[in-house]
Scaffold this active site. Structure first.
Site, mmCIF file in Angstrom:
data_model
loop_
_atom_site.group_PDB
_atom_site.id
_atom_site.type_symbol
_atom_site.label_atom_id
_atom_site.label_comp_id
_atom_site.label_asym_id
_atom_site.label_seq_id
_atom_site.Cartn_x
_atom_site.Cartn_y
_atom_site.Cartn_z
ATOM 1 N N MET A 69 145.902 3.500 -134.972
ATOM 2 C CA MET A 69 144.906 4.158 -134.140
ATOM 3 C C MET A 69 145.450 4.342 -132.741
ATOM 4 S SD MET A 69 141.009 3.163 -133.943
ATOM 5 C CE MET A 69 139.881 4.472 -133.646
ATOM 6 N N GLY A 87 150.702 5.272 -133.168
ATOM 7 C CA GLY A 87 151.982 5.947 -133.368
ATOM 8 C C GLY A 87 152.893 5.913 -132.139
ATOM 9 N N GLU A 144 148.108 14.220 -141.533
ATOM 10 C CA GLU A 144 147.217 14.753 -140.483
ATOM 11 C C GLU A 144 147.754 16.002 -139.767
ATOM 12 O OE1 GLU A 144 146.101 11.406 -141.843
ATOM 13 O OE2 GLU A 144 144.499 12.110 -140.536
ATOM 14 N N TYR A 165 150.894 16.495 -138.480
ATOM 15 C CA TYR A 165 151.951 16.293 -137.491
ATOM 16 C C TYR A 165 153.283 16.828 -138.044
ATOM 17 C CZ TYR A 165 148.573 13.304 -135.047
ATOM 18 O OH TYR A 165 147.464 12.818 -134.391
ATOM 19 N N ARG A 174 153.151 7.314 -144.877
ATOM 20 C CA ARG A 174 151.765 7.810 -144.945
ATOM 21 C C ARG A 174 151.784 9.278 -145.370
ATOM 22 N NH1 ARG A 174 146.669 7.204 -140.753
ATOM 23 N NH2 ARG A 174 145.127 7.706 -142.322
ATOM 24 N N HIS A 220 144.536 17.684 -138.662
ATOM 25 C CA HIS A 220 143.559 17.639 -137.566
ATOM 26 C C HIS A 220 142.876 18.986 -137.353
ATOM 27 C CE1 HIS A 220 144.042 13.547 -136.612
ATOM 28 N NE2 HIS A 220 145.221 13.634 -136.024
ATOM 29 N N ALA A 223 141.888 20.929 -139.727
ATOM 30 C CA ALA A 223 141.076 21.254 -140.913
ATOM 31 C C ALA A 223 139.606 21.420 -140.536
ATOM 32 C CB ALA A 223 141.219 20.153 -141.963
ATOM 33 N N CYS A 245 130.391 6.663 -135.752
ATOM 34 C CA CYS A 245 129.833 7.579 -134.737
ATOM 35 C C CYS A 245 130.923 8.285 -133.938
ATOM 36 C CB CYS A 245 128.940 6.796 -133.784
ATOM 37 S SG CYS A 245 129.844 5.531 -132.836
ATOM 38 N N GLN A 249 131.878 7.735 -131.136
ATOM 39 C CA GLN A 249 131.516 7.918 -129.737
ATOM 40 C C GLN A 249 132.446 7.217 -128.749
ATOM 41 O OE1 GLN A 249 126.947 7.677 -130.255
ATOM 42 N NE2 GLN A 249 127.316 7.816 -128.089
ATOM 43 N N CYS A 305 134.579 0.487 -128.626
ATOM 44 C CA CYS A 305 133.700 0.663 -129.779
ATOM 45 C C CYS A 305 132.244 0.532 -129.350
ATOM 46 C CB CYS A 305 134.037 -0.388 -130.828
ATOM 47 S SG CYS A 305 132.878 -0.373 -132.197
ATOM 48 N N TRP A 348 130.867 19.576 -133.424
ATOM 49 C CA TRP A 348 131.160 20.784 -134.206
ATOM 50 C C TRP A 348 130.599 20.671 -135.625
ATOM 51 C CZ3 TRP A 348 134.145 20.843 -138.683
ATOM 52 C CH2 TRP A 348 134.879 19.686 -138.946
ATOM 53 N N GLU A 377 120.727 10.372 -120.084
ATOM 54 C CA GLU A 377 121.871 10.312 -121.005
ATOM 55 C C GLU A 377 122.090 8.915 -121.568
ATOM 56 O OE1 GLU A 377 125.252 12.080 -119.216
ATOM 57 O OE2 GLU A 377 124.202 13.967 -118.882
HETATM 58 P P1 NAP Z 1 119.366 14.658 -123.320
HETATM 59 O O1 NAP Z 1 120.691 14.655 -123.968
HETATM 60 O O2 NAP Z 1 119.266 14.329 -121.881
HETATM 61 O O3 NAP Z 1 118.703 16.088 -123.575
HETATM 62 C C1 NAP Z 1 117.463 16.434 -123.074
HETATM 63 C C2 NAP Z 1 117.187 17.900 -123.354
HETATM 64 O O4 NAP Z 1 115.897 18.201 -122.827
HETATM 65 C C3 NAP Z 1 118.168 18.832 -122.720
HETATM 66 O O5 NAP Z 1 118.513 19.790 -123.669
HETATM 67 C C4 NAP Z 1 117.391 19.455 -121.546
HETATM 68 O O6 NAP Z 1 117.820 20.808 -121.520
HETATM 69 C C5 NAP Z 1 115.943 19.314 -121.961
HETATM 70 N N1 NAP Z 1 115.057 18.998 -120.844
HETATM 71 C C6 NAP Z 1 115.233 18.078 -119.879
HETATM 72 N N2 NAP Z 1 114.176 18.061 -119.052
HETATM 73 C C7 NAP Z 1 113.313 18.967 -119.522
HETATM 74 C C8 NAP Z 1 112.032 19.414 -119.080
HETATM 75 N N3 NAP Z 1 111.440 18.903 -118.010
HETATM 76 N N4 NAP Z 1 111.425 20.392 -119.777
HETATM 77 C C9 NAP Z 1 112.003 20.933 -120.867
HETATM 78 N N5 NAP Z 1 113.215 20.546 -121.318
HETATM 79 C C10 NAP Z 1 113.862 19.576 -120.650
HETATM 80 O O7 NAP Z 1 118.394 13.636 -124.035
HETATM 81 P P2 NAP Z 1 118.188 13.328 -125.566
HETATM 82 O O8 NAP Z 1 118.454 14.475 -126.436
HETATM 83 O O9 NAP Z 1 116.850 12.709 -125.607
HETATM 84 O O10 NAP Z 1 119.270 12.236 -125.871
HETATM 85 C C11 NAP Z 1 119.236 10.979 -125.211
HETATM 86 C C12 NAP Z 1 120.596 10.310 -125.305
HETATM 87 O O11 NAP Z 1 120.896 9.950 -126.604
HETATM 88 C C13 NAP Z 1 121.714 11.185 -124.797
HETATM 89 O O12 NAP Z 1 122.604 10.413 -124.051
HETATM 90 C C14 NAP Z 1 122.398 11.598 -126.023
HETATM 91 O O13 NAP Z 1 123.784 11.793 -125.811
HETATM 92 C C15 NAP Z 1 122.168 10.434 -126.953
HETATM 93 N N6 NAP Z 1 122.171 10.921 -128.336
HETATM 94 C C16 NAP Z 1 123.285 11.486 -128.820
HETATM 95 C C17 NAP Z 1 123.290 11.997 -130.094
HETATM 96 C C18 NAP Z 1 124.506 12.670 -130.641
HETATM 97 O O14 NAP Z 1 125.511 12.771 -129.975
HETATM 98 N N7 NAP Z 1 124.474 13.153 -131.853
HETATM 99 C C19 NAP Z 1 122.165 11.922 -130.874
HETATM 100 C C20 NAP Z 1 121.026 11.355 -130.349
HETATM 101 C C21 NAP Z 1 121.036 10.868 -129.056
HETATM 102 P P3 NAP Z 1 117.449 21.821 -120.375
HETATM 103 O O15 NAP Z 1 117.367 21.003 -119.113
HETATM 104 O O16 NAP Z 1 118.530 22.835 -120.397
HETATM 105 O O17 NAP Z 1 116.146 22.375 -120.802
HETATM 106 FE FE1 SF4 Z 2 131.610 4.148 -133.549
HETATM 107 FE FE2 SF4 Z 2 132.915 1.872 -133.023
HETATM 108 FE FE3 SF4 Z 2 133.131 2.938 -135.407
HETATM 109 FE FE4 SF4 Z 2 134.270 4.140 -133.309
HETATM 110 S S1 SF4 Z 2 134.804 2.167 -134.180
HETATM 111 S S2 SF4 Z 2 133.127 5.107 -134.941
HETATM 112 S S3 SF4 Z 2 132.784 3.689 -131.724
HETATM 113 S S4 SF4 Z 2 131.251 2.161 -134.478
#
Ligand code: NAP
Ligand code: SF4
Length: 692
Positions: A45, A78, A184, A186, A234, A272, A274, A357, A359, A373, A598, A675
């Site tokens: 990794m 690597g 992958e 490379y 690999r 990568h 793909a 995830c 992330q 992690c 994506w 966020e």
């Molecule tokens: P977020 O990422 O902050 O998104 C909030 C959304 O609401 C934005 O699209 C924003 O867009 C809109 N918004 C904000 N204020 C608003 C208002 N007053 N009126 C109308 N629209 C408004 O929050 P979230 O989706 O609740 O996610 C929370 C956290 O969890 C984030 O950090 C996120 O990364 C994480 N999370 C990540 C994933 C993932 O990566 N798959 C999944 C779930 C949660 P506009 O301001 O453009 O309208």
């Molecule tokens: Fe998520 Fe940790 Fe697994 Fe990475 S190692 S995918 S951060 S749980």
């Protein structure tokens, strides 16, 4: 769960064994002239730990912790054999004796704990993010902004020799072996696939000529390191790109790798570039077993399975059923360095699970940060987390059993603090209880399983269905009060926001309120996307169904097509019309994770979800949602409008405590809502618990 058997058929085989003693996984194995203590391998990794302060100390602590946790074999990230083969400027390179000092410290840390460590040699070829990158033939990769220069024949021989030199340096550093990275997409893959090799010298042309580069490398490396060191190759078990190798070509290549002198074959999945997810949470566990089985049938040396294997039961079944001899787990060993030891001790519920995830590992690497992690913030930061026993032992109240509250409670209790954890809801989890129902996120159930087991093990006094008041917290004589009271959904201001059509994401994901056939989603952050996916999938989750996953992403599970790709088949009929809206102009989903966004966008596009940026909301009424874009009015005749407009910190209790003169510590979403995600919540909570 479904996975592929050794005859290549996808079937319902993995049942999970509650009483499993993991006898196959825990059995020692002769690999070349080395004996491994078990069949668990920490996969290679890219960590970028070498870019942080005290890199040698960090790498030694990182790998040392995994060896102490009893993993059978560690494969390093690597190391390039040549300067232009690095992943990016400053990435690991091993081509001179002057670099050996840092390696010896890492090797010693692993050997001190009875582990074995193999150095991976990786030439990134046309994926190298450096301007002077090279490849068998000119031709830019879609995922790199730099175009490679085609290598001359003399240069190809030079690289073969450079691999052997790096392997020799690995021997001098004390490594137990080397892994030649041939998957992958490379450099080596670029030689073996017709799509990237248009050479007309001895290294290009027909199948035999395209295999010459890796086979020469194996021969040269073996000659230089001798018979005692492990040599692992690999292979790309399935390329997942057009004009890649077919299954029969891969099997023939595996046979020749064995003949050339490899001790074992590790398997990689997909280049990568793909267009198929290979390790994200939406990929079913052990989904690639069919491709590993194809390699295993061709050879008599041990074969290592990899990708989306994150639980001892899955790993055990892959070995017990003869699909593989060893199992490689990279991210699961980030998530829990003691994975192997806990398996041996039979305390698998205490394994901190990789929830796939990406992330904090891959997404950090793709955005120039070091890997850690989400579920284990200590990963890569081992030297920052020297945890001391509590002195004096104090009573601590924690309010809120979401990820922040639970992580704090467990880590503080492990230090000896006496913790009472109050949760107003009837179940543990907080926001995790919504995350776990999003399609492709069922692994969050495993995280909840881990938290439950550890709260019990560490003796945390958990009070569910108990909304602790400020007064009783004060009168409870706690030395510290930690508030992990989480967030409340933000309610935007527009006419009709209280209309019966309007729901919040909590109604949809947690309370399972019935949702109509036509839905508008306001807000397109992570939760807006999760809600859209949940609604179009109609609660179905193909991340548990290998057949559905392979068909949806156009993967040929029969090994008959070059690269293993076919036309995707949409298995689920579209059930709902879903519209996503945000106020910000431009494309939606720009802030989703780099390695997973994506996938989500492709799924929603394929499901016909319409995405609308630059919207300003006018009102909701019986007709539906009225909004403007660029001054032009529109109406969406929808049955429901779901608010996913972010969150605000829930600090009511904090305010009440302040009025009583008590300053409690806020963590997680109660501290900062914007966020907020589990990554930040768990990291903050764990750091506080070791510092308190
Ligand atoms: P977020 O990422 O902050 O998104 C909030 C959304 O609401 C934005 O699209 C924003 O867009 C809109 N918004 C904000 N204020 C608003 C208002 N007053 N009126 C109308 N629209 C408004 O929050 P979230 O989706 O609740 O996610 C929370 C956290 O969890 C984030 O950090 C996120 O990364 C994480 N999370 C990540 C994933 C993932 O990566 N798959 C999944 C779930 C949660 P506009 O301001 O453009 O309208
Ligand atoms: Fe998520 Fe940790 Fe697994 Fe990475 S190692 S995918 S951060 S749980």
């Amino acid at each position: 769960m479904q996975y592929a058997t050794a005859d290549g058929q996808v079937s319902d085989a993995i049942k999970g064994h509650p009483m499993n003693n993991f006898s196959h996984l825990l059995a020692p194995l002769e690999l070349g002239r080395t004996t491994l203590r078990n069949r668990m391998v920490m996969g290679a990794m890219h960590t970028r730990l070498e870019t942080l302060d005290r890199p040698v100390e960090r790498l030694a602590a990182f790998y040392g912790a995994r060896a102490k946790g009893e993993v059978g074999l560690i494969l390093t990230g690597g190391y390039s054999p040549t300067p232009e083969g690095v992943m990016e400027a400053g990435s690991p390179l091993l081509n001179s004796e002057e670099q050996l000092g840092q390696h010896r410290a890492v090797v010693d840390a692993v050997h001190d704990h009875g582990g074995q460590i193999v150095l991976q040699i990786l030439h990134a070829g046309r994926y190298a993010k450096v301007p002077d990158c090279v490849a068998p033939s000119a031709g830019k990769a879609r995922i790199n902004r730099f175009s490679p220069r085609a290598l001359s024949t003399a240069e190809v021989w030079g690289i073969v020799d450079a691999y052997a030199r790096t392997a020799e340096l690995a021997r001098l550093a004390g490594y137990d072996g080397v892994e030649i990275m041939g998957s992958e997409g490379y450099l080596i893959n670029e030689f073996t696939a017709a799509r990237t090799n248009q050479r007309d010298d001895a290294f290009g042309g027909d199948f035999d000529a395209r295999l010459r580069f890796p086979l020469e490398i194996i021969g040269a490396v073996r000659a230089r390191i001798g018979a005692d060191m492990m040599l692992i190759y690999r292979i790309s078990a399935i390329d997942l790109v057009e004009d890649g190798m077919s299954g029969s070509e891969t099997a023939e290549f595996a046979r020749r790798i064995e003949l050339a002198g490899a001790d074992a074959i590790n398997t990689g999945v997909g280049w990568h570039e793909a267009p198929v997810p290979t390790i994200a949470a939406s990929v079913p566990r052990a989904a690639w077993a069919f491709a590993v089985a194809n390699v295993k049938r061709a050879v008599s040396i041990p074969v290592i399975a990899s990708n989306r294997i994150n639980a001892p039961a899955v790993a055990e079944d892959l070995i017990a059923s003869g699909i593989a001899d060893l199992v490689s787990m990279a991210r699961p060993l980030l998530a829990d360095p003691d994975f192997a030891m806990k398996t041996r001790l039979g305390v698998v519920d205490e394994i901190s699970p990789c929830i796939a995830c990406n992330q904090a590992c891959l997404d950090h690497i793709f955005t120039e940060r070091s890997a850690t992690c989400l579920v284990n913030p200590r990963a890569g930061h081992e030297i920052e987390f020297a945890s001391k026993r509590a002195d004096p032992v104090k009573r601590v109240a924690v309010v809120g059993a979401g990820p922040a509250g639970m992580a704090f409670a467990i880590n503080a209790a492990q230090r000896g603090y006496r913790i009472t954890l109050f949760e107003a809801a009837d179940e543990l989890g907080g926001q995790l209880n919504m995350a776990k129902v999003a399609s492709g996120k069922s692994e969050f159930n495993e995280l909840l399983r881990y938290f439950r087991a550890m709260l019990k093990k560490t003796g945390v006094d958990v009070r569910l269905g108990y909304a602790a008041s400020a007064r009783e917290l004060v009168s409870g004589k706690f030395a510290e009060i930690v508030l992990a009271t989480g967030v409340v959904p933000r309610k935007p201001v527009f006419d009709g926001v209280d209309h019966p059509k309007v729901l919040s994401y909590v109604d949809v994901l947690l309370h399972r309120v019935a949702v109509g056939e036509r839905v508008a989603i306001i807000g397109a952050g992570g939760i807006g996307f999760d809600v859209a996916d949940f609604l179009v999938a109609d609660h179905a989750d193909d991340s548990r169904d290998v057949t559905a996953f392979l068909r949806t992403w156009g993967v040929d599970g029969t090994h008959s097509t070059p690269g293993g790709v076919v036309d995707p088949v949409q298995v689920s009929a579209r059930r709902r019309a879903v519209y996503m809206l945000q106020r910000t102009a431009g494309p939606l989903g720009r802030h989703l994770g780099k390695s997973t966004g994506w996938i989500l966008k492709t799924r929603l596009r394929n499901a016909g979800v319409q995405m609308i940026g630059g919207a300003s909301y006018d009102r909701v009424d019986d007709e539906g949602l009225h909004y403007h874009v660029d001054g032009e009015p529109f109406t969406l005749a929808v049955d429901n409008v779901v608010l996913c407009a972010g969150q605000l910190s829930n600090r009511t209790l904090h305010g009440q405590l302040r009025e009583l003169g008590v300053n409690a510590t806020l963590i997680g979403g109660a501290d900062v809502a914007s966020e907020l995600d589990a990554l930040r919540a768990i990291d903050q909570a764990t750091r506080l618990a070791v510092a308190i």
